[in-house]
Design a protein around this motif. Structure first.
Motif, PDB file in Angstrom:
ATOM      1  N   ALA A 316       0.888  -1.079  -0.071  1.00 18.82           N
ATOM      2  CA  ALA A 316       0.016   0.050  -0.048  1.00 18.82           C
ATOM      3  C   ALA A 316       1.046   1.238   0.099  1.00 18.82           C
ATOM      4  N   GLY A 317       2.315   1.151  -0.312  1.00 17.86           N
ATOM      5  CA  GLY A 317       3.215   2.397  -0.147  1.00 17.86           C
ATOM      6  C   GLY A 317       3.207   3.044  -1.533  1.00 17.86           C
ATOM      7  N   PRO A 318       3.875   4.244  -1.224  1.00 15.19           N
ATOM      8  CA  PRO A 318       4.010   4.917  -2.521  1.00 15.19           C
ATOM      9  C   PRO A 318       4.803   4.347  -3.698  1.00 15.19           C
ATOM     10  N   GLU A 319       5.870   3.582  -3.150  1.00  9.28           N
ATOM     11  CA  GLU A 319       6.694   2.985  -4.236  1.00  9.28           C
ATOM     12  C   GLU A 319       5.915   2.070  -4.945  1.00  9.28           C
ATOM     13  N   MET A 320       5.039   1.211  -4.319  1.00  6.20           N
ATOM     14  CA  MET A 320       4.373   0.252  -5.284  1.00  6.20           C
ATOM     15  C   MET A 320       3.197   0.957  -5.957  1.00  6.20           C
ATOM     16  N   GLU A 321       2.515   1.966  -5.511  1.00  6.33           N
ATOM     17  CA  GLU A 321       1.686   2.817  -6.367  1.00  6.33           C
ATOM     18  C   GLU A 321       2.244   3.151  -7.583  1.00  6.33           C
ATOM     19  N   ARG A 322       3.521   3.809  -7.321  1.00  4.99           N
ATOM     20  CA  ARG A 322       4.183   4.334  -8.771  1.00  4.99           C
ATOM     21  C   ARG A 322       4.363   3.327  -9.693  1.00  4.99           C
ATOM     22  N   LEU A 323       4.740   2.128  -9.160  1.00  5.63           N
ATOM     23  CA  LEU A 323       5.352   1.052 -10.156  1.00  5.63           C
ATOM     24  C   LEU A 323       4.132   0.421 -10.725  1.00  5.63           C
ATOM     25  N   GLN A 324       2.893   0.277  -9.851  1.00  9.55           N
ATOM     26  CA  GLN A 324       1.590  -0.208 -10.772  1.00  9.55           C
ATOM     27  C   GLN A 324       0.967   0.622 -11.599  1.00  9.55           C
ATOM     28  N   TRP A 325       1.281   2.138 -11.189  1.00 12.42           N
ATOM     29  CA  TRP A 325       0.581   3.124 -12.389  1.00 12.42           C
ATOM     30  C   TRP A 325       1.521   2.821 -13.620  1.00 12.42           C
ATOM     31  N   LEU A 326       2.772   2.689 -13.825  1.00 16.43           N
ATOM     32  CA  LEU A 326       3.338   2.262 -15.053  1.00 16.43           C
ATOM     33  C   LEU A 326       2.830   1.071 -15.691  1.00 16.43           C
ATOM     34  N   GLY A 327       2.153   0.522 -15.072  1.00 16.84           N
ATOM     35  CA  GLY A 327       1.500  -0.849 -15.863  1.00 16.84           C
ATOM     36  C   GLY A 327       2.732  -2.035 -15.754  1.00 16.84           C
ATOM     37  N   LEU A 328       3.339  -2.244 -14.801  1.00 14.73           N
ATOM     38  CA  LEU A 328       4.482  -3.077 -14.949  1.00 14.73           C
ATOM     39  C   LEU A 328       4.137  -4.571 -14.736  1.00 14.73           C
TER      40      LEU A 328
END
Length: 452
Positions: A316-328
């Protein structure tokens, strides 16, 4: 008439071209803009045909390069930095001047003696960073010296970012305003700087985890990470004995922690081709970089949770939010066969981080000085924020192109007497350029000084 030839008219050349066209009639210039695809220049130059033209250009055509350089008094190169070498050699061979916004490479540094013998000035590092950083820093350094102060620490940060009104729901708060490949490969190698008289080194695998928080008044917090080589700036700035010197890059707070995750995953590696098919999905690529999960992740969320566990991050952290937003973790194809991880990442980011017509970019630069004067310690902060007008007239284009155009103007007027390889650390260049930027374009640094 002074003949000026501009090689390359990409995304950062718009303000430079407008500046050259603005002054061509009064300065008696004729401008030739040479680009691989000159059609887009026709409407730009349509009202200026008496003193400007556009022509096709390909660097591999040596005959054409020689023709363009021999027909110019001053050549401006806005080509990618790796392509400046042949242009510089041709300028020296034909006794012409060259101006660029790029760093002095070892290849061009080696042309110094030949350029002086040929009467050529190779005026390098006249853009934003390098360029405006040199000029603004030297203005403060010389002012402190004239007051009798001794500088004990100098840190300088710069970043091309999104303006607050264009960050929207993009958790990275970043889009490309410069060469995407350079952004993806930024920091590779080992960063070197000085701190309290001691050399400090940060290898690439730790670079984005060792950042400094930088506050820019009115614009909030940023992450600052060290550039590859800060030590080389001691001599040009006359700071050979300074205990602390660091030059770095700025990103919005939180960006670096998420980029560090991409580094740890191996997705910024540009050394190995994967031999992949273009229809390989990002989910499949990520799975291949993670420890085998048995049974296989059933969906995107499960794979993301596996990645978070591997990296030691909160789902639920900001790093994973950013990675998921990229569509990885999705079934989206990587779209490029036999690429390096960095090439595949660049292709993905170019789609996600494309500057839209209504977007505004932002340039942020900050110098942090500490100095001693009459037994008192002082801190001095010098900050610059420039906002772009639109996706064409960007802050990046302004701050790269305008200082370069102004340097060329001084060169064309004969106000730059030195020959050989130069950067704008002399008052004969930085004083009039900083004054013109402030008076005509409102681009000026805000200065704050306090006793400590």
């Amino acid at each position: 008439m002074t003949r000026i030839t501009l090689l390359g008219a990409g995304r950062s050349a718009s303000s430079l071209i407008e500046y050259l066209l603005r002054h061509a009639p009064t300065e008696n210039w004729f401008l030739t803009v040479a680009d691989a695809n000159p059609a887009h220049l026709v409407p730009v130059l349509a009202a200026h045909t008496e003193y400007a033209r556009a022509v096709p250009f390909a660097l591999e055509n040596e005959v054409l390069l020689q023709e363009l350089v021999s027909g110019a008094d001053i050549v401006i190169s806005m080509l990618p930095a790796l392509l400046h070498g042949p242009v510089a050699r041709m300028c020296v061979q034909l006794g012409r001047h060259l101006a660029t916004a790029s760093y002095v490479s070892e290849e061009i540094r080696g042309l110094d003696a030949a350029a002086r013998a040929a009467g050529s000035t190779l005026l390098m590092e006249c853009g934003l960073d390098p360029g405006l950083d040199h000029m603004s820093a030297m203005a403060v350094i010389e002012e402190i010296r004239e007051r009798g102060g001794r500088i004990t620490s100098f840190k300088s940060y710069c970043g091309g970012l999104l303006a607050p009104d264009s960050e929207g729901n993009n958790p990275w708060k970043y889009k490309f305003t410069w060469n995407p490949r350079n952004v993806v490969l930024a920091g590779q190698g080992t960063a070197k700087y000085l701190e309290n008289g001691h050399p400090r080194y940060i290898p690439y695998q730790h670079l984005f985890a060792r950042t400094e928080s930088i506050l820019v008044p009115g614009y909030g917090d940023f992450d600052g990470y060290a550039n590859r080589d800060s030590l080389s700036y001691r001599a040009p700035y006359g700071l050979d004995d300074i205990p602390t010197i660091l030059r770095g890059t700025l990103r919005r707070a939180g960006y670096c922690a998420a980029w560090h995750a991409l580094v740890r995953l191996g997705l910024t590696d540009d050394a190995v081709r994967l031999g992949n098919a273009a229809d390989l999905t990002w989910r499949e690529l990520l799975e291949s970089y993670l420890p085998v999960l048995v049974p296989r992740a059933a969906n995107e969320t499960a794979l993301a949770m596996h990645c978070a566990d591997y990296l030691g991050l909160s789902m639920a952290g900001p790093e994973m939010e950013r990675l998921q937003w990229l569509g990885l973790f999705t079934e989206q194809p990587v779209g490029l066969a036999d690429g390096t991880p960095a090439q595949l990442l660049e292709r993905l980011l170019t789609q996600k981080w494309q500057l839209q017509p209504a977007d505004h970019d932002m340039i942020v630069m900050q110098h942090l000085f500490e100095f001693e004067l009459a037994g008192v310690r002082y801190g001095r902060t010098s900050s610059l924020v420039v906002l772009g007008d639109d996706a064409t007239h960007t802050a990046m284009a302004k701050t790269v192109g305008l200082p370069l155009g102004m340097a060329v103007r001084r060169l064309a007027r004969g106000e730059v007497a030195a020959r050989g390889v130069l950067i704008p650390t002399g008052a004969d260049l930085y004083q009039p350029i900083l004054a013109e930027l402030a008076a005509d374009y409102g681009i000026r640094f805000e200065e704050h000084e306090t006793a400590r």
